[in-house]
Design an enzyme around this catalytic site. Structure first.
Site, short mmCIF file in Angstrom:
data_model
loop_
_atom_site.label_atom_id
_atom_site.label_comp_id
_atom_site.label_asym_id
_atom_site.label_seq_id
_atom_site.Cartn_x
_atom_site.Cartn_y
_atom_site.Cartn_z
N ASN A 370 0.84 -1.20 0.00
CA ASN A 370 0.00 0.00 0.00
C ASN A 370 0.87 1.25 0.00
O ASN A 370 1.01 1.93 1.00
CB ASN A 370 -0.93 -0.02 1.22
CG ASN A 370 -2.02 1.03 1.13
OD1 ASN A 370 -1.93 2.09 1.74
ND2 ASN A 370 -3.04 0.76 0.33
N GLY A 413 -2.37 1.48 4.87
CA GLY A 413 -1.07 2.13 4.75
C GLY A 413 -1.16 3.55 4.24
O GLY A 413 -2.23 4.19 4.26
N ARG A 415 -1.27 4.94 1.27
CA ARG A 415 -2.29 5.24 0.26
C ARG A 415 -3.67 5.28 0.89
O ARG A 415 -4.48 6.15 0.58
CB ARG A 415 -2.25 4.21 -0.88
CG ARG A 415 -3.16 4.63 -2.05
CD ARG A 415 -3.16 3.62 -3.19
NE ARG A 415 -3.84 4.17 -4.37
CZ ARG A 415 -5.14 4.13 -4.58
NH1 ARG A 415 -5.95 3.60 -3.67
NH2 ARG A 415 -5.67 4.65 -5.68
N CYS A 416 -3.95 4.35 1.78
CA CYS A 416 -5.26 4.33 2.46
C CYS A 416 -5.51 5.62 3.24
O CYS A 416 -6.64 6.07 3.35
CB CYS A 416 -5.33 3.15 3.43
SG CYS A 416 -5.35 1.53 2.66
N MET A 417 -4.44 6.20 3.80
CA MET A 417 -4.59 7.36 4.67
C MET A 417 -4.64 8.69 3.92
O MET A 417 -4.63 9.74 4.55
CB MET A 417 -3.43 7.41 5.67
CG MET A 417 -3.40 6.25 6.65
SD MET A 417 -2.18 6.50 7.95
CE MET A 417 -0.65 6.55 7.01
#
Length: 428
Positions: A370, A413, A415-417
């Site tokens: 990620n 990770g 990218r998710c945040m």
């Protein structure tokens, strides 16, 4: 007379005003990003209700905030403008009537009337300033916060053991999922899990009413009222013509097809949508937990999503004969499908954990795949995934590591945040 620097700055500001959302790739130099700093909602996690709120563990708030601040400062140090969801939401709700409307929507979607608390909750929430109210809605409202004297009905006085009137929203620091930028528009997503469905309401209000966005008629390619689920972690913008979307535990094939139809119908630049089927399990929650783009011709991948010969189901959706149909063709190899769609003769898939049976599984669980690209060949990753990070460097990728002991407990990770709002275009 203005200096060259002042003129350049003015041009950049004007560009942002004309295009408040502009994302035509995964790797174009990141200019503006939306984050959410973890808050009290994380401390309102308790063991009995972790599964309900989609967590496996309880992060330690002071450290997760410190790590998130480090992440934000890392981006700012690279010249990236960082916006905060909570601040945009509070600014949006400065209008008293809009504030009341938002509270009513939140209470309705929280099903507050089920326990008869809507009236007292509405009064309670509206007693706060806009910023305090946003924080309170995000962190959750405990039953003990409401004065006993205001509970006048039997069902309000009886204790059913559940501590909340309004559930906390601990997943909000994963800003990628509730909405996703595509071109000069976005999807405002219908979330799969009940614990997350209210989250996209914030972005709906921000896009419609915040002065940064409201006057620009930002296209909404798919709105949150659509009956089938889709989440931003499954939406990857590979180029200004190609999107990849995961058919996952959180995103349905029906939503992908509807999004493709809407993009093709509204004459956007996008010509192909790759629907990539991945195993439907918690470890492989979204496509970006097992696959991300890190350079023009390089991608991370978790080997566990592929068959023995690299086989998996990929469907290419293209404009059909009319606005209600798409042409669909099937491919059985992701690497070949990507080369075809992107017009590449060669393409590298970099395996998470180096493909080692133990390391790849461990580092994928901690979001080794990620990555957040902040420029072509430059990615932000968690420091704990040292095998994957070293492999990225061996492939010529600049790796910017961030702290991750508590952030990673949420199963997401870099990218998710992050929700990119503006990226520079990449060269053809």
């Amino acid at each position: 007379m203005s200096s060259i620097a002042e003129i350049a700055s003015e041009r950049e500001i004007n560009h942002k005003l004309k295009h408040p959302i502009h994302v035509t790739s995964e790797i174009g130099t990141l200019r503006t990003v939306l984050l959410k700093r973890p808050g009290k909602e994380v401390e309102n996690l308790v063991p009995e209700y972790l599964q309900r709120l989609l967590f496996d563990d309880i992060p330690y708030l002071p450290i997760i905030q410190r790590e998130h601040d480090y992440f934000a400062e890392t981006l700012k140090n690279r010249g990236i403008e960082v916006l905060y969801l909570e601040k945009l939401a509070a600014e949006t709700l400065s209008n008293p009537e809009l504030k009341k409307q938002f509270v009513d929507d939140i209470l309705r979607e929280s099903r507050a009337n089920v326990n008869g608390a809507a009236k007292i909750l509405r009064e309670y929430l509206l007693s706060f300033s806009s910023m305090e109210m946003v924080d309170k809605i995000m962190s959750g409202v405990l039953k003990k916060e409401i004065e006993e004297s205001k509970k006048t009905h039997l069902y309000e006085l009886m204790d059913d053991q559940y501590p909340f009137y309004l559930d906390p929203m601990p997943n909000l620091y994963f800003t990628r999922d509730p909405a996703a930028s595509i071109g000069n528009g976005l999807t405002i997503n219908s979330m799969r899990e009940p614990a997350r469905r209210r989250e996209s309401l914030f972005m709906q209000y921000i896009i419609k009413h915040h002065p940064r966005f409201a006057d620009h008629d930002v296209p909404v390619w798919l709105d949150r009222d659509y009956e089938f689920s889709i989440e931003g972690g499954d939406e990857l913008i590979l180029s200004d013509e190609v999107i990849a979307i995961g058919v996952s535990a959180r995103t349905s094939a029906r939503a992908i097809e509807r999004l493709a139809l809407n993009l093709f119908k509204k004459n956007s630049s996008f010509k192909k949508v790759l629907a990539v089927e991945i195993p439907k399990c918690r470890a492989f929650m979204h496509l970006d937990t097992v696959f991300t783009m890190v350079d023009y011709d390089k991608f991370t991948i978790h080997p566990g999503i592929q068959g023995p010969q690299g086989d998996m189901n990929v469907y290419i959706l293209e404009k059909g004969e009319d606005d209600e149909h798409v042409n669909i063709s099937h491919r059985s190899n992701l690497q070949e499908a990507l080369k075809e769609a992107l017009g590449l003769s060669e393409l590298v898939l970099i395996p998470c954990g180096g493909g080692d049976e133990i390391a790849s599984s461990r580092e994928q669980w901690n979001d080794g795949s990620n990555t957040l690209a902040i420029a072509p060949g430059v990615v932000v990753t968690y420091d704990r995934n040292y095998i994957s990070n070293e492999l990225l460097r061996q492939h010529g990728i600049e790796v910017v590591e961030i702290l991750s002991s508590e952030l990673s407990r949420g199963r997401g990770g870099p990218r998710c945040m992050s929700m990119p709002i503006v990226r520079e275009n990449i060269r053809k």
